[in-house]
Structures are given as C-alpha cells and as structure tokens.
Design a protein around this motif. Structure first.
Motif, PDB file in Angstrom:
ATOM      1  N   ALA A 105       2.024 -77.131  13.679  1.00  0.00           N
ATOM      2  CA  ALA A 105       3.482 -77.126  13.550  1.00  0.00           C
ATOM      3  C   ALA A 105       3.930 -77.974  12.362  1.00  0.00           C
ATOM      4  O   ALA A 105       4.835 -77.593  11.627  1.00  0.00           O
ATOM      5  CB  ALA A 105       4.125 -77.634  14.839  1.00  0.00           C
TER       6      ALA A 105
ATOM      7  N   THR B 196      16.516 -74.122  20.859  1.00  0.00           N
ATOM      8  CA  THR B 196      15.139 -74.327  20.392  1.00  0.00           C
ATOM      9  C   THR B 196      14.675 -73.137  19.556  1.00  0.00           C
ATOM     10  O   THR B 196      13.988 -73.295  18.550  1.00  0.00           O
ATOM     11  CB  THR B 196      14.208 -74.549  21.593  1.00  0.00           C
ATOM     12  OG1 THR B 196      14.612 -75.737  22.255  1.00  0.00           O
ATOM     13  CG2 THR B 196      12.761 -74.689  21.164  1.00  0.00           C
ATOM     14  N   THR B 197      15.095 -71.955  19.980  1.00  0.00           N
ATOM     15  CA  THR B 197      14.760 -70.754  19.216  1.00  0.00           C
ATOM     16  C   THR B 197      15.294 -70.868  17.789  1.00  0.00           C
ATOM     17  O   THR B 197      14.571 -70.614  16.817  1.00  0.00           O
ATOM     18  CB  THR B 197      15.359 -69.517  19.908  1.00  0.00           C
ATOM     19  OG1 THR B 197      14.867 -69.466  21.241  1.00  0.00           O
ATOM     20  CG2 THR B 197      14.991 -68.247  19.172  1.00  0.00           C
TER      21      THR B 197
ATOM     22  N   PHE C 263       7.442 -77.804  21.379  1.00  0.00           N
ATOM     23  CA  PHE C 263       8.791 -77.921  21.936  1.00  0.00           C
ATOM     24  C   PHE C 263       8.789 -78.077  23.448  1.00  0.00           C
ATOM     25  O   PHE C 263       9.806 -78.270  24.063  1.00  0.00           O
ATOM     26  CB  PHE C 263       9.623 -76.694  21.541  1.00  0.00           C
ATOM     27  CG  PHE C 263       9.860 -76.631  20.061  1.00  0.00           C
ATOM     28  CD1 PHE C 263      10.706 -77.542  19.444  1.00  0.00           C
ATOM     29  CD2 PHE C 263       9.234 -75.679  19.279  1.00  0.00           C
ATOM     30  CE1 PHE C 263      10.924 -77.501  18.075  1.00  0.00           C
ATOM     31  CE2 PHE C 263       9.448 -75.633  17.916  1.00  0.00           C
ATOM     32  CZ  PHE C 263      10.297 -76.545  17.306  1.00  0.00           C
TER      33      PHE C 263
ATOM     34  N   MET D  17       4.407 -73.443  18.859  1.00  0.00           N
ATOM     35  CA  MET D  17       5.640 -73.602  19.641  1.00  0.00           C
ATOM     36  C   MET D  17       5.455 -74.534  20.837  1.00  0.00           C
ATOM     37  O   MET D  17       6.431 -74.969  21.442  1.00  0.00           O
ATOM     38  CB  MET D  17       6.138 -72.236  20.127  1.00  0.00           C
ATOM     39  CG  MET D  17       6.540 -71.313  19.004  1.00  0.00           C
ATOM     40  SD  MET D  17       8.047 -71.876  18.187  1.00  0.00           S
ATOM     41  CE  MET D  17       9.221 -71.445  19.469  1.00  0.00           C
TER      42      MET D  17
ATOM     43  N   ARG E 237       6.411 -76.406   5.577  1.00  0.00           N
ATOM     44  CA  ARG E 237       6.613 -77.306   6.726  1.00  0.00           C
ATOM     45  C   ARG E 237       6.092 -78.697   6.412  1.00  0.00           C
ATOM     46  O   ARG E 237       6.712 -79.703   6.744  1.00  0.00           O
ATOM     47  CB  ARG E 237       5.890 -76.769   7.974  1.00  0.00           C
ATOM     48  CG  ARG E 237       6.506 -75.540   8.580  1.00  0.00           C
ATOM     49  CD  ARG E 237       6.088 -75.358  10.039  1.00  0.00           C
ATOM     50  NE  ARG E 237       4.653 -75.117  10.210  1.00  0.00           N
ATOM     51  CZ  ARG E 237       4.081 -73.925  10.144  1.00  0.00           C
ATOM     52  NH1 ARG E 237       4.811 -72.855   9.898  1.00  0.00           N
ATOM     53  NH2 ARG E 237       2.786 -73.792  10.312  1.00  0.00           N
TER      54      ARG E 237
ATOM     55  N   LEU F  92       8.576 -71.889  12.200  1.00  0.00           N
ATOM     56  CA  LEU F  92       7.524 -71.802  13.211  1.00  0.00           C
ATOM     57  C   LEU F  92       7.594 -70.493  13.973  1.00  0.00           C
ATOM     58  O   LEU F  92       6.659 -70.117  14.667  1.00  0.00           O
ATOM     59  CB  LEU F  92       7.668 -72.956  14.215  1.00  0.00           C
ATOM     60  CG  LEU F  92       7.333 -74.335  13.668  1.00  0.00           C
ATOM     61  CD1 LEU F  92       7.846 -75.413  14.603  1.00  0.00           C
ATOM     62  CD2 LEU F  92       5.836 -74.459  13.479  1.00  0.00           C
ATOM     63  N   LEU F  93       8.739 -69.823  13.863  1.00  0.00           N
ATOM     64  CA  LEU F  93       8.964 -68.610  14.648  1.00  0.00           C
ATOM     65  C   LEU F  93       9.571 -67.583  13.702  1.00  0.00           C
ATOM     66  O   LEU F  93      10.458 -67.913  12.892  1.00  0.00           O
ATOM     67  CB  LEU F  93       9.946 -68.947  15.785  1.00  0.00           C
ATOM     68  CG  LEU F  93      10.229 -67.876  16.809  1.00  0.00           C
ATOM     69  CD1 LEU F  93       8.982 -67.586  17.636  1.00  0.00           C
ATOM     70  CD2 LEU F  93      11.363 -68.324  17.726  1.00  0.00           C
TER      71      LEU F  93
ATOM     72  N   ASP G  39      14.379 -81.704  17.943  1.00  0.00           N
ATOM     73  CA  ASP G  39      14.719 -80.981  19.176  1.00  0.00           C
ATOM     74  C   ASP G  39      14.723 -81.962  20.338  1.00  0.00           C
ATOM     75  O   ASP G  39      13.680 -82.474  20.719  1.00  0.00           O
ATOM     76  CB  ASP G  39      13.706 -79.858  19.424  1.00  0.00           C
ATOM     77  CG  ASP G  39      14.158 -78.922  20.539  1.00  0.00           C
ATOM     78  OD1 ASP G  39      15.379 -78.713  20.679  1.00  0.00           O
ATOM     79  OD2 ASP G  39      13.285 -78.432  21.290  1.00  0.00           O
TER      80      ASP G  39
ATOM     81  N   SER H 153      13.355 -73.444  15.825  1.00  0.00           N
ATOM     82  CA  SER H 153      11.997 -72.980  15.505  1.00  0.00           C
ATOM     83  C   SER H 153      12.009 -72.040  14.314  1.00  0.00           C
ATOM     84  O   SER H 153      11.106 -72.080  13.476  1.00  0.00           O
ATOM     85  CB  SER H 153      11.386 -72.234  16.687  1.00  0.00           C
ATOM     86  OG  SER H 153      11.472 -73.011  17.836  1.00  0.00           O
TER      87      SER H 153
END
Ligand SMILES: Nc1ncnc2c1ncn2[C@@H]1O[C@H](COP(=O)(O)OP(=O)(O)OP(=O)(O)O)[C@@H](O)[C@H]1O
Ligand SMILES: [Mg+2]
Lengths: 370, 235
Positions: free
Chosen positions: A283, B48-49, A368, A365, B84, B57-58, B169, B52
């Motif tokens: 991450a 969080t979505t 989180f 992920m 990142r 990350l997403l 977060d 991310s």
C-alpha cells in the motif's frame, strides 16, 4: 530490505530455529553420507596406499585391485628382482572372501605375501605376529573384539579353519575388513602354485629414476600391466566412486528434498503470517519485486545459517560415529563441502519462489481494516 | 496552477448484477496545495472507497484521477506504486507498523524503499520522530508503544519521503479523543499546512473540524460541501 528480512526472522525465534535446524540437518546428512562413502573408498585403497611400493605389476588387462582377478606366472617376481634399479619386489596373492566369525560372516579383502617379505603385511599391528604362519590369520582388532575373539581363537576363511596369530589396526571398514593370511595357505585355497602372485609390489632403489625403472620393467615383462601407485589408487577410487555414485545421488536427493521442504515451508508460513505487513508495504509503495526480495532474503539467511551450523554438526556427529563404530571411517572433504553451496543456493531460490503467488495476490486494501 | 489531487466524475461500483453496490457516484474533488480537507459521512457511505481510489490503491469504475496534474487512474501498477511511495503519505486507523522494526526503522524503511539510505535516512527519521515528540522512543518496537505513540510513528513514516499529499482514514479511530486531537494537531499544523502539504482526512471525529480548511460530506456515494458548522446527523 535486508534489515526487515533479518528483523522478521529474529522476531520469530522459534521458526528461525526450525528452519536453520532443518537446513543444518539436511546439510549434515549430505556431508555425512558423502563422508561415509569417501571413508569406505579410503578404506578400500588403504592397503595400496600403505605399501612402500611405487610400482605395481599385474596381469595384462587388469587395472584394479577390486572387482578384478589378476594372476602372474610364478617366475615373474624373480624376473622383476633381476631388473636394474629395483630395490625390493614382493609377490602378493590377493583374494576376497567371507570370514566366518561364528555369529556372523564379514566380507574381507585377503592379502598374502611370502614369509620374510620386507613389506606387504599389516602396517599397524596391535598384538601378536606380523607375519602369519601356515593356517594362521591376522584379523582386525576391533572386528575380533566385537565378536569376543582373541589370539589363538579360530575363524573360518574360505572354508578353512585358521588360527588368529595377530591383530591389526586400521583394517576395519563398513561391511569389509582387511585380513592377512599365509601365502602358502591362500595359494592352496585359491588352487594356484604357492609362488604365484596376483600382483608384484615393486620398490625402486631410492636414487633410481622411477620412469627408467618402469620402462625397463615394461620392456622385460611386456605381457603384464605396470602401474604407478598413484595411478593404481586413482583407478580403484574411480571404480568405487562409480559403484557408489548412484547411491550417493539418491541419498543426497532425499536430503536436498528435506532441506527444500523445510526452507519452503518456513518461508511460506512466514510470508503468510506477515501477509498483512506485506500488504501494508504494498500500500505504501513497495512493488512485488521488492517484497520478493524481503522473502528471498529471509530464505537465504536461514539456509546460510543452516549451512554454517550443518558443517560443524557433520564433523561432530561424524567423530561420534567413528568413536562408537570403528569401521565407519568418515572423510568429509572440503571440496564436497563447497560443492553443496550452489545446490543449496538453487534450492533456497526455489523455496523463496513458493510464496510468490501469495505476494502477488496480496490485497493492499487490508490496510483500511481495523 | 495544478491541484495536488483532482477527481473528476469518479464512480466506483463493487460487484455486479443484483449484488452491485455503488459506493461512489460521480464524485468531484479538488485539493489545493497546503489545504486540509475533512471528509465525513455515515458508515458505509463510501469514504474509504473514495480515499482508496485517491490513494491509487483501488481502480475506479469510471472517471479521472489526477495527482499533481498527472492523470494516473490508468497508469501501470508499478507506476502507481512509485507514485504512492514518492507523492503520497498514508495514515491508517490501525497504524500498520512493521512489528519487528523499531520506531526509527519503520520510518527509515520507506525512505530506503525510495532510495534514500544510510545516515541520511536515519537523520531524517530521527528528526521527524523528535518533532512528533518521540525523541525518547526511537528504539522501541510498536508492541512497546501506546496507541498515540504508534500513530505518531505512522505519521512520521507518512511524512518520511516528504510527499505533497497525506491521506488519512480514521486516523483517530483507535485513540481517545484528547490523544487523537493532539496527534492530528501535530500532523496538520506543524508538519502539514506550514510545509505546504495537503491533507485529506476521512473521519467520524467532529472535533477535527477545527483544524480543517474545508469539510465535505459524503452520503450515498455522493460528495457535497458543507459550511463546516452545520452537519447532518451522524449515523
Ligand atoms: N470490497 C468490497 N466489495 C463489495 N462491497 C464493498 C467492498 N468494500 C466496500 N463495499 C461496500 O461499499 C460501501 C462503501 O464502503 P466504504 O468502506 O467505502 O464505506 P465507509 O464510508 O468507509 O464506511 P465506514 O465509515 O464504516 O468505514 C459499503 O456499502 C460497503 O459494504
Ligand atoms: Mg471506512
């Protein structure tokens, strides 16, 4: 990255000990197996090495002591003695056979030289006569002691009762022993004339040119094969090595597989247990190659330490075995030791690839999740 | 001038068919250099979505994400990892420190990853931790640190490569409110705004409104500005 790998290893002491121990055991196993084979090889050529004969004469076509049968005509020894530059020549009768010790039979290399020969008998006599008379035998002292035999007792060799006249040392190997008998007795058992010889052991005069002596011998006795001691030893070692090679290879493969499994398993579980941390690294910007470096570093550190621990372990256990079982001569050769390094490196590299799939599938992920 | 972070019409749908969940619905967001932005909203609203996706990350379902003016949503995995590492700092609710490394080593690690090594990395790590009040805790492992201390180490780690943007977060989620407030003041005031850094914080913690320049409200995947005084009831 190396530091993280190192710290991760130290953080899980128990696992570190298991993986280092596993590799050390595998390395020890490999070195001991090779050492045992090298030892039996050494035992097999002990007689040749211990004789002060620089040259060996044998029947044409024969190149070995073991697994071959050589017979020279009776007058050859005298012929050899007559050649300029030859200091001493000893006719040796050689055979193999089982020594019947009552409880068990032990396979034996049997040597016989004529009475009064300057060499050719036991090189390290513990007790009794150094030269066996008619129907007498010189046995290894450790072998005799194991079966409660001593001077004056009788054993059965090639179907004949022989009285133990002497006890020698350094003549006991795994499943074989070196035995000395009277030449006339052995000739009778082998059905050859008493002055016949399987080999002639030749000691040139100390100031003579060995090559010249050899040339003269070849010229005078063209119907026989002449070898230097070094060539003769090498030829026997090579033959024994070939006979043992498959067994060694099989044993080593087993040890390597054990080592591979131990490293692979510990590296894999270490990775799975730290999956979350590796996910965190992913991450915050680590790529797969970097994570694999951490995993590989852990594997290489463990196997490196395993190797370093395995070496003294092999020497220690080897010494212990030899003390308890005198026939187990264990010779650990530095060449063999270094020869394991590339194999171990390859195994470790393979083992560190095992968690690759896990690393690739790591979900960053997870950072989180609480 | 470029925004530090810009999201244009970003949507995210998890799953498909009858089980599809639209977590973010055409979200637009621009973060200025040095700006501190709070994103609040009920649980499951997609905070969080959103973070991310902003943190690379997403992947998005649709829309565009730019970091420092560079469109990055379709960049390769390794380029996103590089971004990142170099331009983003992360702070998480559960700290996420390496358990086997000491405080200072945790901070050094990300610098090493970015190619800064040796005494340069060590000095900067020491300096950052000292600024965060951990000068006496450099050689402690996470297990020997309190929650607040761990979060300060995590903040030092997020700042280590001097990124222009920090994403957090629920950074105070595991801390008592007083400790949480202290930690966030350290991050936002001394080390954030004053150094021109932008910080995006997802939180349920109303007290953090006082340190933010802007408070955004996310509900049902949609983002709206609030005046910072009135906020809809939290769930
Ligand atoms: N990997 C996933 N697969 C499917 N659905 C998901 C996934 N992650 C999140 N969701 C759904 O997306 C929606 C938004 O989730 P998200 O975690 O972004 O909310 P949140 O605002 O961070 O909530 P909280 O305040 O509780 O942390 C939720 O309905 C959640 O169930
Ligand atoms: Mg959330």
């Amino acid at each position: 990255m190396f530091k993280l790998a190192w710290r991760n290893l130290l953080h899980e002491r128990a696992r570190l000990i298991i993986s280092v121990g596993g590799v050390a055991l595998a390395v020890m196993l490999i070195l001991l197996m090779a050492g045992i084979f090298a030892g039996s090889e050494e035992h097999a050529v002990a007689y040749i090495k211990r004789q002060p004969a620089d040259l060996w004469l044998m029947q044409d076509g024969v190149e070995n002591l073991h697994m071959s049968s050589s017979l020279l005509p009776p007058q050859v020894v005298e012929d050899v003695r007559g050649i300029a530059g030859v200091y001493q020549a000893v006719g040796l009768l050689y055979s193999t056979g089982a020594v019947d010790l009552g409880e068990t039979e032990v396979y034996s290399y049997i040597f016989a030289v004529e009475k009064g020969a300057p060499f050719g008998g036991p090189w390290d006599l513990m007790e009794g006569a150094g030269s066996p008379g008619i129907d007498e035998v010189i046995l290894d002292s450790d072998l005799a002691a194991r079966y409660g035999l001593g001077l004056g007792d009788t054993v059965d060799l090639l179907g004949k009762q022989l009285r133990i006249a002497g006890l020698s040392e350094g003549t006991f190997g795994i499943a074989t022993s070196i035995t000395f008998v009277n030449k006339q007795t052995l000739a009778g058992l082998m059905g050859v004339p008493p002055d016949a010889a399987s080999y002639v052991l030749i000691r040139p005069e100390s100031d003579a040119d060995r090559v010249q002596v050899a040339d003269r011998l070849k010229e005078a006795i063209p119907e026989a094969n002449l070898m230097t001691r070094e060539a003769f030893v090498a030829s026997d070692q090579e033959m024994i090595r070939q006979m043992g090679a498959d067994v060694i290879r099989a044993m080593n493969s087993v040890a390597y597989v054990v080592g591979l499994l131990v490293i692979a398993l510990t590296v894999y579980t270490a990775t799975v247990e730290r999956a979350r941390e590796y996910g965190v690294l992913k991450a915050i910007g680590a790529d797969t190659a970097l994570l694999m470096r951490v995993v590989a570093a852990q594997a290489f550190i463990s196997s490196g330490f395993g190797f370093l621990v395995g070496i003294p372990l092999a020497y220690g256990i080897g010494a212990l075995i030899t003390t308890l079982l005198p026939e187990m001569l264990i010779v650990i050769e530095p060449d063999n030791l270094l020869g394991q390094v590339p194999v171990l490196l390859a195994i470790t590299a393979a083992a560190s690839l095992l968690p690759l799939g896990r690393i690739i599938r790591l979900d960053p992920m997870t950072v989180f999740k609480g | 001038m470029d925004y530090v972070l810009e999201l244009q019409d970003v949507s995210k749908t998890y799953g498909h068919g009858r089980t599809a969940v639209k977590a973010n619905d055409r979200v637009n967001l621009q973060i200025q250099p040095g700006e501190i932005v709070l994103i609040m909203g009920p649980s499951g609203s997609g905070k969080t979505t959103l973070l991310s996706m902003a943190g690379l990350l997403l992947s998005t379902s649709s829309g565009i994400i730019c970091v420092l003016g560079e469109q990055i949503d379709h960049a390769s995995a390794s380029h996103r990892a590089h971004m990142r590492l170099k331009t983003l700092g992360f702070v998480f609710q559960s700290y996420n420190l390496m358990e086997s490394l000491t405080a200072i080593e945790n901070v050094e690690l990300v610098m090493n990853m970015a190619g800064v090594r040796g005494s340069r990395a060590k000095e900067r790590a020491r300096e950052l931790l000292a600024m965060l009040g951990l000068g006496e805790r450099l050689d402690h492992k996470p297990a020997d640190l309190s929650g607040g201390e761990k979060q300060r180490v995590a903040i030092a780690r997020a700042l280590a490569n001097d990124p222009p943007l920090i994403l957090a977060d629920e950074p105070t989620g595991n801390l008592d409110s007083k400790t949480g407030q202290e930690v966030m003041e350290l991050l936002c005031c001394g080390l954030g705004r004053d150094q021109g850094r932008s910080i995006v914080i997802v939180t349920h913690d109303h007290r953090l409104r006082s340190i933010a320049d802007r408070v955004l409200w996310l509900e049902d995947g949609q983002l709206s500005e609030t005046d910072g005084n009135y906020l809809p009831e939290m769930t």
